[in-house]
Design a protein around this motif. Sequence first.
Motif, mmCIF file in Angstrom:
data_model
loop_
_atom_site.group_PDB
_atom_site.id
_atom_site.type_symbol
_atom_site.label_atom_id
_atom_site.label_comp_id
_atom_site.label_asym_id
_atom_site.label_seq_id
_atom_site.Cartn_x
_atom_site.Cartn_y
_atom_site.Cartn_z
ATOM 1 N N ASP A 94 30.284 -15.071 13.686
ATOM 2 C CA ASP A 94 31.166 -14.490 14.703
ATOM 3 C C ASP A 94 31.142 -15.318 15.978
ATOM 4 O O ASP A 94 30.130 -15.946 16.317
ATOM 5 N N LEU A 109 42.734 -16.823 21.075
ATOM 6 C CA LEU A 109 42.347 -16.494 19.710
ATOM 7 C C LEU A 109 43.005 -17.472 18.726
ATOM 8 O O LEU A 109 43.929 -18.205 19.095
ATOM 9 N N ASP A 111 45.201 -17.303 16.461
ATOM 10 C CA ASP A 111 46.645 -17.196 16.236
ATOM 11 C C ASP A 111 47.437 -17.366 17.529
ATOM 12 O O ASP A 111 48.618 -17.040 17.588
ATOM 13 N N TYR A 125 34.808 -11.853 17.606
ATOM 14 C CA TYR A 125 35.741 -11.987 16.484
ATOM 15 C C TYR A 125 35.241 -13.084 15.548
ATOM 16 O O TYR A 125 34.316 -13.837 15.889
ATOM 17 N N LYS A 127 36.413 -16.392 13.398
ATOM 18 C CA LYS A 127 37.448 -17.393 13.160
ATOM 19 C C LYS A 127 37.692 -17.604 11.665
ATOM 20 O O LYS A 127 38.813 -17.828 11.228
ATOM 21 N N TRP A 130 39.978 -14.961 10.156
ATOM 22 C CA TRP A 130 41.045 -14.511 11.045
ATOM 23 C C TRP A 130 42.396 -14.401 10.357
ATOM 24 O O TRP A 130 43.165 -13.471 10.607
ATOM 25 N N ARG A 134 42.976 -9.950 11.424
ATOM 26 C CA ARG A 134 43.025 -10.115 12.881
ATOM 27 C C ARG A 134 42.322 -8.910 13.510
ATOM 28 O O ARG A 134 42.898 -7.834 13.647
#
Length: 297
Positions: A94, A109, A111, A125, A127, A130, A134
Amino acid sequence: MEKDDLLKKWLNHELTQEEFQAFKQREDFAKLTQLSHGLKHFKAPELHTENALKSTLNHIDSIKPKRQWFKPLLRIAALLAIGFCVYYYTTTQDTTTKTLIAQKNNINLPDHSKVTLNALSTLTYNKHSWKDNREVFLQGEAFFKVAKGSKFNVITDLGTVTVLGTQFNVKQRDNFFEVTCYEGLVSVTYQSKNTKLPPGHTFIIRDGKQIATEKETAQVPQWLNNESTFKSIPLEYVIAEFERQYKVTFITDKVDTKTLFTGSFTHNNLDVAIKSITMPMHLSYSKTKDTIVLKRE
């Protein structure tokens, strides 16, 4: 030329005449020749290849020098394996961003969604996953500009916010949970109940109770412009936010922190910020270093 190099070239039948004469001077030349001759006529019995391999390796181990030419290759392979493990571990873990007192942070982020993290907040979050998921975990407060795409979840300890592509603010501090939609449509899940928020609408849970709110007219939350605003919020929450924006501690033993406050304070001037809170509430204060004592006038 090194002995190991001559041995390697001999095994590959690459020795020149001069090198072969030098190779013949090795003490183990006779054993090597005998082993080579035996291997030419060697045929492993059916279903016994493992035994043949062990036998061959035992012969090679008995030949001096014991350091074989292929050992450096084994070291390289080990290093590559370790490198792969480190790469896999670091790229699948993470990603966590934390802010300190009076600090804000902008996060891009994977996206191209954008997050602005308020003071003393944490965003986490992954990667690696992802594209398929999301999802972010928030402790504190953040403003989101979500790129259009698949479902986007903001998970907090008190509730989950779900969108496809929009702008919204999420605040979760202790027993306070607030979501405000500024663009698009936001879905808030709290205790298995789902609430839809169109632009300008706010969802607030305070101490386990939902609070009715007025429609929001601002285009973005005011804390992005270094100002915290409140509408009928208990003073204790206002003071807690103040302490996140300034390195100070309040002493409130002599005031009622349950009293509701409506107003704002700036993040850029401590003295002005204190007066913005105390004057509307008819409070006096004294300040010593990083401590502020509130009193009734």
